[in-house]
Design an enzyme around this catalytic site. Structure first.
Site, mmCIF file in Angstrom:
data_model
loop_
_atom_site.group_PDB
_atom_site.id
_atom_site.type_symbol
_atom_site.label_atom_id
_atom_site.label_comp_id
_atom_site.label_asym_id
_atom_site.label_seq_id
_atom_site.Cartn_x
_atom_site.Cartn_y
_atom_site.Cartn_z
ATOM 1 N N ASP A 84 30.452 10.517 1.190
ATOM 2 C CA ASP A 84 29.806 9.611 0.146
ATOM 3 C C ASP A 84 29.855 8.184 0.596
ATOM 4 O OD1 ASP A 84 32.523 9.278 -0.529
ATOM 5 O OD2 ASP A 84 32.147 9.379 -2.622
ATOM 6 N N GLU A 85 30.451 7.987 1.877
ATOM 7 C CA GLU A 85 30.500 6.374 2.304
ATOM 8 C C GLU A 85 30.198 5.963 3.645
ATOM 9 O OE1 GLU A 85 34.432 4.507 1.878
ATOM 10 O OE2 GLU A 85 35.170 6.529 1.073
ATOM 11 N N ASP B 156 28.670 2.820 -0.704
ATOM 12 C CA ASP B 156 29.353 3.990 -1.128
ATOM 13 C C ASP B 156 28.428 4.576 -2.404
ATOM 14 O OD1 ASP B 156 31.491 5.391 -2.170
ATOM 15 O OD2 ASP B 156 32.447 3.823 -3.256
ATOM 16 N N MET B 157 28.069 5.867 -2.322
ATOM 17 C CA MET B 157 27.268 6.219 -3.342
ATOM 18 C C MET B 157 28.139 6.465 -4.804
ATOM 19 S SD MET B 157 24.860 7.381 -1.512
ATOM 20 C CE MET B 157 23.783 8.410 -2.486
#
Lengths: 386, 369
Positions: free
Chosen positions: A127-128, A12-13
């Site tokens: 983003d994940e 996860d960013m």
């Protein structure tokens, strides 16, 4: 039970959109920054070259916060909060408009960087991702560190990784030590690390389920794991109750899905003006033929045959009907699709003007050959500062 | 009070030279205006978008020695002048807060905004470098590389062009991260090393306004600004605050596979093949075998174009993909007869140069097939 040998990572960013904006405006590092609102929050450069940013206090409107930096979160500003409300909590926070093109660019970069190390990736958002590392020869800790480093090298951004035997636990873990976290969890760690958490941390237990669990006295995952199955079933129904309890024990057998097969492929169009089924018949007929042609091209391009052909009609009063038909031979041929579509149309009472027409092919089978060559991918110059 | 009376063309030409940068819709209304100043016999037009400022200076041969200034909507004035008949005698009159444009029986009353509000860029005095070269030399330099500039890239320093003074060279570099153009021109004297990034809009405007003559253009690098003075035009632009990537590391050296080919011939061949390239991805396969160059393009409708050229090539077989637009761009902007193409392997960049002339290099990354 979990097959014991799986190694699934959830990456996860960290505060993704906000972090991308900080790459662009490094001078905002350490300040509370909120992303949201429209283009009128665009920063402007002053005559003397100093960039001026919009402040949250000046915001007027009904927008919501898309995301915020950790500094802003410390002030209580989180995603989906109304911006006027956020402005009360953090009036001095810098307000930036969302730039989705930039986020998509960085999303591609980090996913490509991970794919070089571990190609078994399930895309689960901008983003994940989930990564199946089961087959990877490298030892878990060093592998996870290497993935984090390569994401950093490729994007300049940090991410958090949760690593466990399944997707459910990994998703919880990636959130435990944010930002720049790395959490590795085995089945033995569930009582000590997972059970104390509130039920809300489980992906799949939303705000309403949380509320209803609280109403029967269940707040933590441990309480859920020890709850009386009969009570749960009464409150939630059999299937969800079963899932809740297996989740509370950290059981999740879902595979990492690296490639999604489509269920159906469709084409539809809304007309510039509503068309009358009789007076505008030639126009409708032409549009119908075009849709079938394009659907046929889509099927051929992606290498599928459809056995169920369906149509969709939306009338001027927004009433929508669908009809479909199963044909004997799967097809990707425009004429065959058109013919099946006509059969469907006959079963609709055409007594009003139509605003939308769609054609769909379902019950897909792969032809085994997608005739579109693999899409060529542009390579990047390796640009470095001196 | 009369500002000027002259033929339409004498007003329209200098006005058009400055209006290119005027934003039609801007939060600051005065940025839609042009500042017209009359000082003795000189009439100047000035427009700005806060990043760039363009000024044209014309001599109006008038005898009246008064000083007047006004700001008025640039596009409206331009549209009016353009619509007037050829050679029409135009008078600009300033009355109270209005500018009156008169020609024959036509009258136009335009509103004005205060001259003091017009945001002239602060004149930077600290000159860090000054060079003079021929307009056509600078124009040619810009055209050799400007098409490779990025457009709205998040790496903001790529949305511009690097101008680098080094020894007796003026170098220009532009890249969008997929391809990079590099060119230089020789100067009369040695210069102290100095580099600035010129914003994209300024590059395009400058390239448009420079002419193909031997007349001089003076380039002055100032604190946070760069100034170009040529013909009767002065362009001042802010410079991009940032560090440009090291272009030298990207330019490949020691490639063993190369061939020379007539530029026009290769351009036409690629243009034909490009008709059937995928509209979105623009991929083209370049297949090299001894003595032969084959170009293959496919589109999403499974249509295919194939082209072959006989070339002098003995470098070994190579099958490599490129965005065909990047190849067309460079061939379209060169003027030479022959180009040389050099390759490493299918995942390395290609290098395009001009034989016998080392002042231009173009590096383009392949597409993974």
């Amino acid at each position: 039970m979990n097959p014991p040998d799986r190694r699934i990572a959830h990456l996860d960013m960290d505060a993704f959109y906000a972090s991308v904006e900080l790459l662009r405006y490094p001078e905002l590092k350490g300040l509370p920054v909120v992303i949201g609102g429209g283009d009128d929050q665009q920063s402007v450069q002053d005559l003397d070259g100093v960039r001026q940013f919009a402040r949250l206090r000046d915001y007027v409107g009904r927008g919501v916060v898309t995301t915020s930096t950790y500094e802003a979160r410390a002030l209580g500003v989180f995603s989906a909060m109304g911006m006027m409300k956020a402005a009360k909590l953090a009036p001095d926070a810098v307000l930036l408009p969302a730039d989705f093109n930039a986020y998509r660019h960085y999303s591609r970069l980090f996913k490509e960087a991970v794919a070089v190390i571990a190609p078994e990736i399930e895309d689960s958002g901008i983003d994940e991702i989930y990564i199946d590392l089961t087959q990877h020869p490298e030892e878990t800790l060093s592998l996870a560190c290497r993935i984090k480093q390569s994401v950093r090298d490729a994007t300049g951004l940090s991410c958090s990784i949760g690593l466990s035997p399944n997707k459910l636990l990994s998703k919880i873990c990636s959130d435990l030590e944010k930002p720049d976290g790395l959490t590795i969890l085995g089945a033995d760690d569930i009582p000590s690390r997972i059970w104390p958490l509130p039920v809300r941390k489980v992906n799949g237990i939303g705000p309403r389920a949380t509320e209803r669990l609280a109403s029967i006295g269940i707040n933590t995952i441990e309480q859920l794991s020890k709850a009386d199955p009969a009570t749960l079933q009464e409150t939630f129904g059999l299937n969800y109750a079963r899932w809740l309890q297996s989740a509370s024990h950290g059981v999740d057998n879902r595979p990492v899905v690296t490639h999604l097969e489509p269920r159906s492929i469709s084409r539809e169009t809304t007309f510039e003006r509503d068309l009358h089924p009789r007076h505008d018949r030639p126009t409708l007929s032409k549009i119908f033929t075009d849709l079938c042609d394009r659907l046929s091209q889509d099927l051929k391009g992606r290498g599928y045959l459809g056995r169920t052909i369906g149509i969709k009609l939306r009338f001027e009063d927004f009433h929508t009907v669908t009809r479909d038909i199963t044909i004997t031979e799967p097809t990707d041929d425009a004429t065959m699709i058109r013919r099946a579509g006509e059969e469907c149309l006959r079963r609709v009472n055409l007594n009003r003007r139509i605003r939308l027409l769609g054609v769909r092919a379902g019950s897909l089978s792969a032809t085994g050959q997608s005739v579109v060559g693999p899409i060529m991918q542009q390579q990047e110059l390796h640009l470095t500062l001196e | 009070m009369k500002l000027i009376q002259t033929e339409k063309e004498a007003l329209l030409r200098p006005l058009q030279a400055v209006t290119g940068i005027v934003e039609r819709r801007h939060t600051l209304p005065i940025l839609s205006n042009v500042l017209i100043e009359k000082k003795n016999e000189n009439l100047t037009f000035m427009a700005t978008d806060l990043e760039i400022q363009i000024t044209t200076i014309t001599n109006n041969n008038e005898t009246t020695k008064n000083e007047l200034a006004v700001t008025v909507a640039a596009k409206k004035l331009q549209d009016i002048l353009r619509a007037l008949p050829e050679k029409a005698l135009v008078t600009l009159d300033l009355e109270e807060n209005r500018l009156q444009v008169k020609a024959g029986k036509s009258r136009f009353n335009l509103q004005t905004l205060p001259v003091e509000d017009f945001p002239k860029l602060p004149e930077s005095t600290e000159q860090q470098a000054r060079i003079t070269l021929k307009q056509k030399e600078l124009k040619n330099l810009l055209f050799l590389v400007q098409y490779a500039m990025a457009q709205q890239d998040i790496r903001y320093y790529l949305n511009g062009l690097l101008l680098l003074l080094e020894d007796n060279h003026l170098k220009a570099v532009a890249t969008d991260g997929h391809r990079l153009g590099f060119a230089w021109v020789e100067l009369e004297s040695n210069q102290e090393r100095k580099e600035v990034i010129l914003p994209r809009k300024a590059v395009l405007e400058l390239a448009k306004q420079l002419n193909d003559s031997d007349d001089p253009v003076i380039v002055e690098i100032l604190q946070n600004q760069i100034k170009f003075t040529f013909s009767n035009i002065v362009i001042v632009s802010k410079i991009v605050d940032g560090k440009f990537p090291d272009y030298n590391r990207v330019i490949p050296r020691g490639y063993q596979k190369h061939f020379e080919v007539n530029r026009g011939l290769l351009l036409q061949t690629l243009q034909r093949a490009a008709i059937l390239s995928n509209e979105k991805f623009r991929g083209a396969r370049i297949i090299l075998t001894t003595g032969n160059l084959r170009i293959v393009c496919n589109n999403s409708e499974q249509e295919e174009a194939q082209e072959e050229l006989e070339i002098k090539y003995e470098g070994g077989a190579l099958d490599i993909g490129f965005n065909i637009t990047y190849l067309l761009d460079v061939l379209n902007n060169l003027t030479c007869e022959t180009v040389q193409c050099s390759f490493g392997d299918a995942s390395s960049s290609a290098l395009i140069t001009v034989p016998g002339n080392d002042n231009f290099k173009y590096v383009v990354m392949p597409m993974r097939i």
